[in-house]
Design a protein around this motif. Structure first.
Motif, PDB file in Angstrom:
ATOM      1  N   ALA A   1       0.834  -1.212   0.000  1.00 19.54           N
ATOM      2  CA  ALA A   1       0.000   0.000   0.000  1.00 19.54           C
ATOM      3  C   ALA A   1       0.867   1.259   0.000  1.00 19.54           C
ATOM      4  O   ALA A   1       0.566   2.244  -0.693  1.00 19.54           O
ATOM      5  CB  ALA A   1      -0.928  -0.003   1.211  1.00 19.54           C
ATOM      6  N   PHE A   2       1.952   1.242   0.762  1.00 21.65           N
ATOM      7  CA  PHE A   2       2.861   2.396   0.785  1.00 21.65           C
ATOM      8  C   PHE A   2       3.454   2.640  -0.593  1.00 21.65           C
ATOM      9  O   PHE A   2       3.514   3.784  -1.074  1.00 21.65           O
ATOM     10  CB  PHE A   2       3.984   2.160   1.795  1.00 21.65           C
ATOM     11  N   LEU A   3       3.887   1.591  -1.256  1.00 23.54           N
ATOM     12  CA  LEU A   3       4.521   1.753  -2.556  1.00 23.54           C
ATOM     13  C   LEU A   3       3.522   2.180  -3.617  1.00 23.54           C
ATOM     14  O   LEU A   3       3.850   2.971  -4.507  1.00 23.54           O
ATOM     15  CB  LEU A   3       5.197   0.437  -2.964  1.00 23.54           C
ATOM     16  N   THR A   4       2.291   1.698  -3.508  1.00 24.07           N
ATOM     17  CA  THR A   4       1.250   2.103  -4.460  1.00 24.07           C
ATOM     18  C   THR A   4       0.903   3.581  -4.284  1.00 24.07           C
ATOM     19  O   THR A   4       0.743   4.323  -5.269  1.00 24.07           O
ATOM     20  CB  THR A   4      -0.007   1.241  -4.263  1.00 24.07           C
ATOM     21  N   THR A   5       0.796   4.025  -3.020  1.00 21.53           N
ATOM     22  CA  THR A   5       0.504   5.436  -2.729  1.00 21.53           C
ATOM     23  C   THR A   5       1.628   6.338  -3.219  1.00 21.53           C
ATOM     24  O   THR A   5       1.379   7.414  -3.788  1.00 21.53           O
ATOM     25  CB  THR A   5       0.304   5.623  -1.222  1.00 21.53           C
ATOM     26  N   GLN A   6       2.862   5.930  -3.014  1.00 23.61           N
ATOM     27  CA  GLN A   6       3.988   6.719  -3.497  1.00 23.61           C
ATOM     28  C   GLN A   6       3.927   6.887  -5.012  1.00 23.61           C
ATOM     29  O   GLN A   6       4.133   7.987  -5.542  1.00 23.61           O
ATOM     30  CB  GLN A   6       5.304   6.035  -3.106  1.00 23.61           C
ATOM     31  N   LYS A   7       3.604   5.831  -5.704  1.00 25.77           N
ATOM     32  CA  LYS A   7       3.522   5.889  -7.162  1.00 25.77           C
ATOM     33  C   LYS A   7       2.400   6.824  -7.608  1.00 25.77           C
ATOM     34  O   LYS A   7       2.569   7.598  -8.567  1.00 25.77           O
ATOM     35  CB  LYS A   7       3.289   4.478  -7.703  1.00 25.77           C
ATOM     36  N   THR A   8       1.267   6.791  -6.903  1.00 27.69           N
ATOM     37  CA  THR A   8       0.125   7.649  -7.257  1.00 27.69           C
ATOM     38  C   THR A   8       0.471   9.121  -7.068  1.00 27.69           C
ATOM     39  O   THR A   8       0.151   9.980  -7.913  1.00 27.69           O
ATOM     40  CB  THR A   8      -1.092   7.284  -6.397  1.00 27.69           C
ATOM     41  N   ILE A   9       1.130   9.455  -5.940  1.00 24.95           N
ATOM     42  CA  ILE A   9       1.511  10.850  -5.656  1.00 24.95           C
ATOM     43  C   ILE A   9       2.505  11.348  -6.700  1.00 24.95           C
ATOM     44  O   ILE A   9       2.395  12.483  -7.205  1.00 24.95           O
ATOM     45  CB  ILE A   9       2.109  10.949  -4.245  1.00 24.95           C
TER      46      ILE A   9
END
Length: 591
Positions: A75-83
């Protein structure tokens, strides 16, 4: 996202506080000088350290703090990619940014550990497969060899997932250690099993002995290492305690794989090692010296020898004894064997005075084939008269070769069947010769001669056709009296000489036999009566002119004959032909 905190939020708070907490002033002013005043007030109220947390000294960079309830690395890595994707679209190209934080760093660390674990395990399994393939020369063995090494890894990761133990720097080492220990035990086990299997090509017996010889050291090694790692379980530092517990679990799962899973798989696989190939020394053109290898290339011959059991026996060694039960045959790769008969199967082979040599076998010969086919008792003792190399062949060896190298097995089995057929033909011929050949005269026996006469079709055609058929009886007179007066030895000499004379005088298409103790008969297809009488006269003259020496006296014999032929009108069948010949013989004796 639960909340976002930036430098703007603190400026709003400073503006709100400096204007007596008026709700409508919890905002940012629009004028530039007012913003600079708020920044100075920020330093005064919250200090320079707080300002440095959010802004660079020249106000060219700022930090935005995001508070979230995210827990997983994914989830952290997915959020980073989205931002990052949003910032690239919303701001110009010269705008720089970096999404970071403790959660992001931990997530990236976990991802690197996971990817590194997968790569390292994958590379390790490939190397293990390559080692097994090169060592045992079979991709099937390579696949089976890595399964016991995967088992402890699956168990350790399964326990971690079931109990919620995270994959960390410490726990990531477990799989590497486990596969290293498992590979070592697996190679020792497979090499030991191959060594035991080579003794008599018996899988179950080889597994039993391997577990006895190799299993005990594996068990003791596992217990010792597990006891050492179990000390870590008493540590107050949780990662160290977890590491110790997982190592103990992994070691025992590796033990289960080596002692239960691997033996079960070995029942369905055949082994040869590269050392078996390196030890083979066939010399030049083995397929020319050994009929069993006929039509096989040198590589295929190596396959056959590796699938079987190649043993070296010193001079004087007993290969097998008379009376023993065995299911194997042997091919002489080099050296020489003697087939001997002894008064009993347990007579020591060193007592050469009590053995009788039946046959001498050389390179390329086979021995003990009936034992392979029927698992029967050995009919003779076989010894090595010179240092000898033997290839042991039985049903298990043939199946093993079929499993390992099917094309080679097909040709090998064809050659084996041809050799066995040749041996059977030789045995049948020898047995037939003993059955239909008179021991003394060397002629056919009376029973065989009568079977020739009973061939009604050929005989009937000879009688009815234009080609005549003649039959004669030759009698050595007074042979019983000669035997009583001079003994059996002179009688045997007379019979042998009569047989030799008959063989010399009659043609290849004619049939002669010893009809009675002192009578000889002949069947002459295509010979007229007149020519048959001339032939009988020549035979009788040849016998009467011979002198048989008996002590100081010279002994001669009298010979009479009787002849009949289908040319005579009264003869219509075989019985009449024989009766007429005997009637002619009686007339000759009476005269």
């Amino acid at each position: 996202m639960d909340k976002a905190i930036s430098f703007n939020d603190y400026l709003k708070l400073v503006n709100y506080a400096t204007n007596q907490y008026q709700a409508d002033l919890y905002t940012l002013p629009e004028a530039g000088f007012e913003l600079r005043m708020l920044a100075n007030s920020f330093k005064t109220m919250l200090g320079q350290d707080m300002l440095d947390r959010f802004m660079s000294p020249d106000f060219s960079r700022t930090n935005i703090l995001l508070r979230t309830h995210l827990a997983s690395s994914k989830a952290f890595l997915t959020t980073q990619k989205t931002i990052e994707e949003y910032l690239r679209k919303a701001f110009p190209g010269n705008f720089t940014f970096q999404v970071t934080g403790l959660g992001i760093v931990i997530s990236h660390s976990s991802q690197l550990i996971t990817e590194g674990q997968v790569r390292s395990l994958g590379l390790t399994l490939i190397l293990v497969f390559a080692i097994m393939f090169l060592l045992f020369m079979s991709y099937k063995v390579g696949i089976i060899g890595i399964l016991p090494n995967c088992f402890p890894i699956v168990v350790s990761f399964g326990v971690m997932g079931w109990t919620g133990i995270p994959l960390s720097m410490a726990t990531s080492l477990i799989a590497t250690i486990a596969i290293g220990l498992a590979v070592d035990d697996t190679i020792h086990y497979l090499v030991g099993y191959n060594h035991e299997f080579k003794r008599d090509l018996d899988k179950k017996e080889a597994l039993r002995k391997t577990v006895q010889h190799i299993g005990r050291p594996i068990i003791f090694t596992t217990l010792t290492i597990s006891l050492g790692f179990s000390v870590l379980m008493g540590s107050s530092f949780k990662p160290t305690a977890v590491f110790g517990l997982m190592m103990v679990i992994t070691m025992f799962s590796a033990l289960v794989a080596d002692l239960i899973l691997l033996p079960s798989l070995m029942l369905h696989v055949e082994l040869v090692t590269i050392w078996d190939l390196l030890k083979l020394k066939l010399g030049k053109d083995p397929h020319k010296r050994i009929p069993l290898f006929n039509g096989l290339s040198r590589t295929q011959i190596h396959y056959v020898l590796m699938a079987g059991n190649l043993k070296t026996h010193p001079e004087g060694a007993v290969i097998f004894r008379k009376g023993q039960v065995s299911d194997s045959m042997y091919v002489i790769v080099s050296g020489e064997l003697e087939v001997v008969d002894t008064p009993g199967w347990n007579v020591p082979h060193e007592d050469s005075g009590m053995k009788q040599v039946i046959a001498t076998l050389k390179t390329g010969d086979v021995v003990g084939e009936m034992g392979m086919i029927r698992s029967c008792e050995r009919s003779a003792t076989v010894m090595a008269s010179k240092p000898t190399e033997l290839l042991q062949i039985n049903e298990r060896m043939v199946r093993r070769l079929q499993w390992l190298y099917p094309p080679t097995a097909h040709r090998f089995f064809f050659n084996l069947m041809r050799i066995l057929c040749d041996r059977l033909e030789c045995s049948t011929t020898a047995l037939l010769d003993q059955t239909i050949t008179d021991r003394i005269s060397g002629l056919r026996t009376r029973e065989f001669f009568r079977s020739v006469l009973r061939k009604e079709a050929a005989l009937t055609q000879s009688i009815k056709g234009k080609s005549p058929l003649s039959f004669f009886i030759i009698k050595v007179e007074d042979l019983p009296k000669i035997t009583l007066r001079n003994g059996d030895e002179i009688t045997d000499t007379i019979l042998k000489e009569t047989g030799r004379v008959l063989k010399e005088r009659v043609g290849d298409e004619d049939h002669v036999c010893r009809f009675d103790s002192n009578q000889f008969a002949g069947l002459l297809p295509g010979t007229p009566l007149k020519e048959a009488k001339i032939l009988c006269e020549e035979i009788c003259a040849a016998m009467e002119n011979k002198q048989f020496e008996e002590e100081m006296d010279a002994l001669s014999v009298q010979v009479s004959y009787g002849v009949s032929s289908t040319e005579e009108d009264a003869i219509t069948d075989a019985h009449a032909l024989i009766d007429a010949a005997f009637a002619s013989l009686q007339d000759a004796c009476a005269a």
